[in-house]
Design an enzyme around this catalytic site. Sequence first.
Site, PDB file in Angstrom:
ATOM      1  N   ARG A 147      38.734  43.931  45.002  1.00 49.42           N
ATOM      2  CA  ARG A 147      39.224  44.599  46.204  1.00 49.42           C
ATOM      3  C   ARG A 147      39.299  46.121  46.061  1.00 49.42           C
ATOM      4  O   ARG A 147      38.845  46.847  46.942  1.00 49.42           O
ATOM      5  CB  ARG A 147      40.608  44.057  46.584  1.00 49.42           C
ATOM      6  CG  ARG A 147      40.659  42.545  46.799  1.00 49.42           C
ATOM      7  CD  ARG A 147      39.774  42.114  47.941  1.00 49.42           C
ATOM      8  NE  ARG A 147      39.842  40.684  48.187  1.00 49.42           N
ATOM      9  CZ  ARG A 147      40.721  40.081  48.959  1.00 49.42           C
ATOM     10  NH1 ARG A 147      41.644  40.789  49.580  1.00 49.42           N
ATOM     11  NH2 ARG A 147      40.693  38.779  49.127  1.00 49.42           N
ATOM     12  N   ASP A 152      46.108  37.817  58.387  1.00 42.44           N
ATOM     13  CA  ASP A 152      46.627  38.157  57.060  1.00 42.44           C
ATOM     14  C   ASP A 152      47.637  39.309  57.102  1.00 42.44           C
ATOM     15  O   ASP A 152      48.064  39.801  56.057  1.00 42.44           O
ATOM     16  CB  ASP A 152      45.475  38.544  56.118  1.00 42.44           C
ATOM     17  CG  ASP A 152      44.857  37.325  55.416  1.00 42.44           C
ATOM     18  OD1 ASP A 152      45.569  36.322  55.226  1.00 42.44           O
ATOM     19  OD2 ASP A 152      43.664  37.404  55.054  1.00 42.44           O
ATOM     20  N   HIS A 197      44.034  40.456  43.149  1.00 39.42           N
ATOM     21  CA  HIS A 197      44.844  41.668  43.294  1.00 39.42           C
ATOM     22  C   HIS A 197      45.738  41.772  42.054  1.00 39.42           C
ATOM     23  O   HIS A 197      46.187  40.741  41.525  1.00 39.42           O
ATOM     24  CB  HIS A 197      45.805  41.554  44.493  1.00 39.42           C
ATOM     25  CG  HIS A 197      45.233  41.872  45.830  1.00 39.42           C
ATOM     26  ND1 HIS A 197      45.600  41.177  46.970  1.00 39.42           N
ATOM     27  CD2 HIS A 197      44.369  42.833  46.245  1.00 39.42           C
ATOM     28  CE1 HIS A 197      44.973  41.685  48.015  1.00 39.42           C
ATOM     29  NE2 HIS A 197      44.215  42.685  47.609  1.00 39.42           N
ATOM     30  N   CYS A 206      53.269  39.792  48.069  1.00 41.55           N
ATOM     31  CA  CYS A 206      52.248  40.067  49.095  1.00 41.55           C
ATOM     32  C   CYS A 206      52.888  40.307  50.464  1.00 41.55           C
ATOM     33  O   CYS A 206      52.360  41.061  51.276  1.00 41.55           O
ATOM     34  CB  CYS A 206      51.275  38.907  49.225  1.00 41.55           C
ATOM     35  SG  CYS A 206      50.346  38.554  47.751  1.00 41.55           S
ATOM     36  N   ARG A 242      40.040  42.216  57.595  1.00 43.50           N
ATOM     37  CA  ARG A 242      41.364  42.824  57.426  1.00 43.50           C
ATOM     38  C   ARG A 242      41.375  44.327  57.716  1.00 43.50           C
ATOM     39  O   ARG A 242      42.442  44.961  57.634  1.00 43.50           O
ATOM     40  CB  ARG A 242      41.887  42.574  55.996  1.00 43.50           C
ATOM     41  CG  ARG A 242      42.067  41.103  55.662  1.00 43.50           C
ATOM     42  CD  ARG A 242      42.966  40.895  54.447  1.00 43.50           C
ATOM     43  NE  ARG A 242      44.335  41.311  54.707  1.00 43.50           N
ATOM     44  CZ  ARG A 242      45.295  41.386  53.772  1.00 43.50           C
ATOM     45  NH1 ARG A 242      45.013  41.074  52.532  1.00 43.50           N
ATOM     46  NH2 ARG A 242      46.513  41.781  54.086  1.00 43.50           N
TER      47      ARG A 242
HETATM   48  N1  ARG Z   1      44.448  36.306  52.392  1.00 37.43           N
HETATM   49  C1  ARG Z   1      44.819  37.587  51.879  1.00 37.43           C
HETATM   50  C2  ARG Z   1      43.605  38.245  51.238  1.00 37.43           C
HETATM   51  O1  ARG Z   1      42.858  37.581  50.592  1.00 37.43           O
HETATM   52  C3  ARG Z   1      45.956  37.479  50.924  1.00 37.43           C
HETATM   53  C4  ARG Z   1      46.524  38.790  50.487  1.00 37.43           C
HETATM   54  C5  ARG Z   1      47.587  38.664  49.474  1.00 37.43           C
HETATM   55  N2  ARG Z   1      48.223  39.890  49.221  1.00 37.43           N
HETATM   56  C6  ARG Z   1      48.511  40.393  48.006  1.00 37.43           C
HETATM   57  N3  ARG Z   1      49.227  41.473  47.951  1.00 37.43           N
HETATM   58  N4  ARG Z   1      48.045  39.880  46.912  1.00 37.43           N
HETATM   59  O2  ARG Z   1      43.376  39.416  51.352  1.00 37.43           O
END
Ligand code: ARG
Length: 268
Positions: A138, A68, A167, A261, A93
């Site tokens: 998150r 990612d 997000h 992203c 991550r």
């Molecule tokens: N697969 C990543 C996650 O779920 C995607 C992140 C997308 N980034 C963003 N800035 N919205 O963390």
Amino acid sequence: MPRSATVRHYVMCPPTEFTVDYAINPWMDTSVAVDPARAMQQWRVLHQTYLDLGHTVEVMDPEPGLPDMVFAANGALVIGARALQARFAFPQRRDEAHAHARFLEATGVEVHEPVARNEGEGDFLVVGQLVLAGVGPRTEKDAHAEAEAVFGRQVLSLELVDPRFYHLDTCLGVLDDETIAYYPPAFSFASRTALERHFPDAVIADESDADVLGLNFVSDGRNVVLADRATGLADQLSARGYLPLPLDLSELVKAGGNVKCCTLERYP
Ligand code: ARG
């Protein structure tokens, strides 16, 4: 009304390691195949688009085992010579935050290590002097106070209530120093009210645009790089004097990310 662009400074990371091997948001389905060559091609078009617009783009080296990492926006919030490092919610991550910190420190940025969970510019967006901050799956609310302390800027907390919009940058985009676009149902009632009060002239996106991650766009004040499938939003932007630049990042959408992203902005 014609809009004016300002030169931006971005950080990107190529999708060399990109896969969908785990699912940490509702967009990710490990049974759907990803085409790595196509992902790279789509990313290159985005990178070239920024260069053609005259923006500065720094490219980070991808790290093995971090699929990612292409979503560079999540690594930190950077304003001037300071950054608040990310602290990722999912272990898959976590190491990305350290890669970003090393990268930024090497360019002279003072990087602050966070206490609370935050996913960088996935949940922090700068509008003029104000910082908009998502709280949801998150980023924790306490991270907002940390950002306020590090940058000395007012932070407006916004609560995310729809798991698809995990997000802030999946349901709200910044067009210029005064203007945003957003999808109201992604926010709690109180946050919607706050957005209406702060941004009475906002562009209101509908579900068809939100559903293709159309709000995950990057604007330089005039040119708005966005998902080609967000046609309704593009029409609204044109009517307001912005110039939509549609492009296809459909491979990266399989991981729940689009234009913004992939783009960390180093805000002045
Ligand atoms: N697969 C990543 C996650 O779920 C995607 C992140 C997308 N980034 C963003 N800035 N919205 O963390």
